[in-house]
Enzyme design. Structure first.
Site, PDB file in Angstrom:
ATOM      1  N   ASP A  23      -7.097   9.375   1.165  1.00  0.00           N
ATOM      2  CA  ASP A  23      -8.439   8.875   0.863  1.00  0.00           C
ATOM      3  C   ASP A  23      -9.281  10.047   0.393  1.00  0.00           C
ATOM      4  O   ASP A  23      -9.357  11.078   1.075  1.00  0.00           O
ATOM      5  CB  ASP A  23      -9.075   8.250   2.108  1.00  0.00           C
ATOM      6  N   ASP A  72     -10.054  -6.664   2.095  1.00  0.00           N
ATOM      7  CA  ASP A  72     -10.572  -5.943   3.258  1.00  0.00           C
ATOM      8  C   ASP A  72     -11.370  -6.921   4.111  1.00  0.00           C
ATOM      9  O   ASP A  72     -12.301  -7.556   3.614  1.00  0.00           O
ATOM     10  CB  ASP A  72     -11.460  -4.782   2.804  1.00  0.00           C
TER      11      ASP A  72
END
Length: 239
Positions: free
Chosen positions: A8, A129
């Site tokens: 990330d 998500d």
């Protein structure tokens, strides 16, 4: 089962967030290419790369990093975060990225998403998500009223092949995976990649036994609670 170590990116650094909170970040380094190479050396074949700045801004920021990783490793690289137009999709694929993840745009622009799935097929994955069972968008900053499971069913009808499903409440927490949730999702005719909360080899074993297509492993690798070699071994199909 496919194992995707995760990188990330935020402020050009390799970070992990707690429950997707940009204010709760832990920095692990500033050379994402070196991280990717180390994953490959450990035996990884896949990489999950997320542009957190891009996810928040709605525009991919770290294309060059994705390109360098694609050029300097033999990993299957999937990239997500702020990819919301076809030019960016094509740009990534031309640079050697193997799969592009559509997230916010999939929820906000069904027509575009269906067109991209029809044109690019398995080179597109959809990132779903979920927060409290609802789809979250804009880098997890905004919760919609769309039921996450219903949305996955809809994506299947649109022609999606792969869904990367993240349970935000567990991401970066080390709580472990919600196995019943992924077993329910796996009843759909989709490859499901589990993301958010992998904390132990038992999580990997349970996902594999449930015939989940893949798992993304992040913080537990970075904090040393899991070794990538052990995760890869646990995810391997028995011959």
């Amino acid at each position: 089962m496919k194992i995707f170590p995760a990188i990330d990116l935020l402020n050009q650094k390799v970070v992990r967030l707690y429950q997707g909170d940009y204010d709760q970040q832990e920095v692990f380094g500033d050379d994402p290419v070196a991280f990717a190479q180390s994953f490959e050396e450990a035996g990884a074949e896949y990489l999950h790369l997320v542009d957190l700045d891009g996810a928040k801004a709605g525009k991919l920021h770290y294309f060059e990093i994705a390109k360098q990783i694609a050029e300097q490793t033999n990993l299957f690289v999937e990239v997500g975060g702020g990819i919301r137009d076809e030019a960016t999709i094509q740009h990534c694929l031309d640079a050697g990225v193997n799969r592009v993840i559509l997230g916010t745009i999939a929820q906000k622009d069904p027509e575009f998403t269906q067109a991209m799935l029809a044109k690019y097929g398995e080179k597109i994955a959809i990132g779903v998500d979920a927060k409290d069972g609802k789809v979250a968008v804009e880098g997890w900053l905004e919760k919609t009223e769309t039921d996450a499971f219903d949305f996955c069913q809809q994506l299947q009808s649109w022609g999606a092949k792969t869904i990367i499903f993240t349970e935000i409440s567990r991401d970066g927490t080390g709580q472990g995976i919600n196995i019943p949730l992924y077993q329910k999702l796996n009843k759909l005719d989709l490859e499901i990649v589990a993301s958010g909360g992998v904390a132990s080899l038992a999580d990997i074993q349970q996902l594999k036994e449930s015939q989940i297509g893949g798992a993304i492993v992040g913080k537990s690798l970075y904090n040393g609670s899991l070794k990538l070699e052990d995760v890869l071994a646990a995810g391997k199909e028995e011959s």
